[in-house]
Design a protein around this motif. Sequence first.
Motif, PDB file in Angstrom:
ATOM      1  N   ASN A   1       3.768   1.405  -9.491  1.00 50.42           N
ATOM      2  CA  ASN A   1       2.321   1.277  -9.682  1.00 50.42           C
ATOM      3  C   ASN A   1       1.754   2.572 -10.257  1.00 50.42           C
ATOM      4  OD1 ASN A   1       1.791  -1.412  -8.027  1.00 50.42           O
ATOM      5  ND2 ASN A   1       3.120  -0.126  -6.755  1.00 50.42           N
ATOM      6  N   PRO A   2       2.286   3.057 -11.391  1.00 48.85           N
ATOM      7  CA  PRO A   2       1.833   4.353 -11.922  1.00 48.85           C
ATOM      8  C   PRO A   2       0.345   4.331 -12.270  1.00 48.85           C
ATOM      9  CG  PRO A   2       3.115   3.158 -13.569  1.00 48.85           C
ATOM     10  CD  PRO A   2       3.265   2.404 -12.281  1.00 48.85           C
ATOM     11  N   GLY A   3      -0.327   5.414 -11.922  1.00 51.30           N
ATOM     12  CA  GLY A   3      -1.753   5.529 -12.220  1.00 51.30           C
ATOM     13  C   GLY A   3      -2.644   4.982 -11.132  1.00 51.30           C
ATOM     14  N   TRP A   4      -2.095   4.151 -10.241  1.00 53.07           N
ATOM     15  CA  TRP A   4      -2.884   3.582  -9.154  1.00 53.07           C
ATOM     16  C   TRP A   4      -2.912   4.557  -7.987  1.00 53.07           C
ATOM     17  CZ3 TRP A   4      -5.383  -1.235  -9.012  1.00 53.07           C
ATOM     18  CH2 TRP A   4      -5.208  -2.022 -10.149  1.00 53.07           C
ATOM     19  N   VAL A   5      -4.068   4.635  -7.317  1.00 53.86           N
ATOM     20  CA  VAL A   5      -4.247   5.550  -6.201  1.00 53.86           C
ATOM     21  C   VAL A   5      -4.134   4.771  -4.892  1.00 53.86           C
ATOM     22  CG1 VAL A   5      -5.788   7.221  -5.114  1.00 53.86           C
ATOM     23  CG2 VAL A   5      -5.766   6.980  -7.601  1.00 53.86           C
ATOM     24  N   PHE A   6      -3.358   5.326  -3.955  1.00 54.49           N
ATOM     25  CA  PHE A   6      -3.131   4.637  -2.687  1.00 54.49           C
ATOM     26  C   PHE A   6      -3.416   5.567  -1.517  1.00 54.49           C
ATOM     27  CE2 PHE A   6      -0.284   2.602  -5.737  1.00 54.49           C
ATOM     28  CZ  PHE A   6      -0.678   1.268  -5.594  1.00 54.49           C
ATOM     29  N   SER A   7      -4.100   5.042  -0.505  1.00 52.89           N
ATOM     30  CA  SER A   7      -4.338   5.803   0.722  1.00 52.89           C
ATOM     31  C   SER A   7      -3.043   5.924   1.513  1.00 52.89           C
ATOM     32  CB  SER A   7      -5.391   5.093   1.584  1.00 52.89           C
ATOM     33  OG  SER A   7      -4.873   3.855   2.061  1.00 52.89           O
ATOM     34  N   ARG A   8      -3.053   6.815   2.478  1.00 48.73           N
ATOM     35  CA  ARG A   8      -1.877   6.969   3.339  1.00 48.73           C
ATOM     36  C   ARG A   8      -1.550   5.657   4.048  1.00 48.73           C
ATOM     37  NH1 ARG A   8      -5.172  11.386   4.511  1.00 48.73           N
ATOM     38  NH2 ARG A   8      -4.334  13.473   4.055  1.00 48.73           N
ATOM     39  N   SER A   9      -2.589   5.012   4.603  1.00 46.35           N
ATOM     40  CA  SER A   9      -2.341   3.773   5.339  1.00 46.35           C
ATOM     41  C   SER A   9      -1.802   2.679   4.428  1.00 46.35           C
ATOM     42  CB  SER A   9      -3.626   3.294   6.030  1.00 46.35           C
ATOM     43  OG  SER A   9      -4.647   3.039   5.075  1.00 46.35           O
ATOM     44  N   ARG A  10      -2.240   2.639   3.182  1.00 46.11           N
ATOM     45  CA  ARG A  10      -1.730   1.627   2.235  1.00 46.11           C
ATOM     46  C   ARG A  10      -0.261   1.901   1.918  1.00 46.11           C
ATOM     47  NH1 ARG A  10       0.408  -1.682   0.173  1.00 46.11           N
ATOM     48  NH2 ARG A  10      -0.069  -2.934  -1.674  1.00 46.11           N
TER      49      ARG A  10
ATOM     50  N   TYR B   1       2.102  -0.651  10.992  1.00 46.13           N
ATOM     51  CA  TYR B   1       3.262   0.153  11.383  1.00 46.13           C
ATOM     52  C   TYR B   1       2.771   1.411  12.065  1.00 46.13           C
ATOM     53  CZ  TYR B   1       7.887   2.207  11.063  1.00 46.13           C
ATOM     54  OH  TYR B   1       9.101   2.738  11.362  1.00 46.13           O
ATOM     55  N   PRO B   2       3.212   1.697  13.324  1.00 48.12           N
ATOM     56  CA  PRO B   2       2.661   2.816  14.087  1.00 48.12           C
ATOM     57  C   PRO B   2       3.218   4.179  13.693  1.00 48.12           C
ATOM     58  CG  PRO B   2       4.305   1.675  15.381  1.00 48.12           C
ATOM     59  CD  PRO B   2       4.175   0.910  14.081  1.00 48.12           C
ATOM     60  N   VAL B   3       2.826   4.657  12.524  1.00 49.09           N
ATOM     61  CA  VAL B   3       3.223   5.986  12.061  1.00 49.09           C
ATOM     62  C   VAL B   3       1.950   6.762  11.766  1.00 49.09           C
ATOM     63  CG1 VAL B   3       4.309   7.269  10.184  1.00 49.09           C
ATOM     64  CG2 VAL B   3       5.406   5.217  11.089  1.00 49.09           C
ATOM     65  N   THR B   4       1.919   8.036  12.123  1.00 53.17           N
ATOM     66  CA  THR B   4       0.727   8.829  11.853  1.00 53.17           C
ATOM     67  C   THR B   4       0.570   9.034  10.347  1.00 53.17           C
ATOM     68  OG1 THR B   4       1.905  10.934  11.968  1.00 53.17           O
ATOM     69  CG2 THR B   4       1.027  10.055  14.024  1.00 53.17           C
ATOM     70  N   GLU B   5      -0.679   9.056   9.903  1.00 51.77           N
ATOM     71  CA  GLU B   5      -0.918   9.283   8.479  1.00 51.77           C
ATOM     72  C   GLU B   5      -0.445  10.673   8.067  1.00 51.77           C
ATOM     73  OE1 GLU B   5      -4.907   8.307   7.395  1.00 51.77           O
ATOM     74  OE2 GLU B   5      -4.570   6.161   7.681  1.00 51.77           O
ATOM     75  N   ARG B   6      -0.433  11.590   9.013  1.00 54.67           N
ATOM     76  CA  ARG B   6       0.082  12.934   8.727  1.00 54.67           C
ATOM     77  C   ARG B   6       1.536  12.871   8.259  1.00 54.67           C
ATOM     78  NH1 ARG B   6       0.903  17.778   6.823  1.00 54.67           N
ATOM     79  NH2 ARG B   6       1.995  19.209   8.216  1.00 54.67           N
ATOM     80  N   SER B   7       2.307  11.903   8.773  1.00 56.41           N
ATOM     81  CA  SER B   7       3.713  11.806   8.382  1.00 56.41           C
ATOM     82  C   SER B   7       3.868  11.482   6.902  1.00 56.41           C
ATOM     83  CB  SER B   7       4.444  10.758   9.235  1.00 56.41           C
ATOM     84  OG  SER B   7       3.983   9.456   8.956  1.00 56.41           O
TER      85      SER B   7
END
Length: 237
Positions: free
Chosen positions: A179-188, A198-204
């Motif tokens: 998905n080049p050029g597309w911006v994704f949040s940590r949660s996405r 999925y129970p992973v911290t966004e910091r990870s």
Amino acid sequence: MGYVLIVEDEPDILELVRYNLEKEGFIVRGVSSGEAALNQVRKDPPDLVVLDLMLPGVNGWEVCRELKQDTLYRSIPVVMLTARTEDSDVVAGLEVGADDYVTKPFNPKVLMARLRAALRRTEPPGEHSHKEERILIHGITIDITRHQVTCRPDPDQGEPETIPLSATEFSILEFLSRNPGWVFSRSRIIDAIRGEDYPVTERSVDVQILGLRRKLGICGQLIETVRGVEYRLKGAD
């Protein structure tokens, strides 16, 4: 189903995990120390390692680091299973290359689902898979079948360099590259590579991106941070 090595010095927990894995059809071996784990992997490499952190002698972080730095074993998924629940512990586990981190006490059904997911992420696509076998973008080649990444930012200079990535780093790079050029949040990003909720911290995710950039060298600059939104791989020029 596959062969799983459990590294756990608490006999009750080792037997609980062994019971649930064998019920699912896995071949299971268990050891109770870091030294025994490394010896067993070298003697008979498993398909997956379930690894406690607080072990006598060599601890789980060191076991994971040694495996992930060895070209023969770095593709083996490592799932840490530990009572250490602080974010700093999760981040430390991911930084040494762990593919997942499950905290005690745990639900056996959830643990089995996480272990199956870790195994699926390292399976080559089957004969009927619709995945592309190779992605080429900005000098980066992602070979899906071989689970291998090479980087050559300048096609006129030298041979491409093979980049050793953990299973999670590989999954993130593959997702961004599709998905080049597309911006994704940590949660996405977490949802895309490991399923929703999925129970992973966004910091990870930040830790994995940092590792990707470092390992990719010059090519790592292609993974861009967009303030207020998060991450993308640079689009086509």
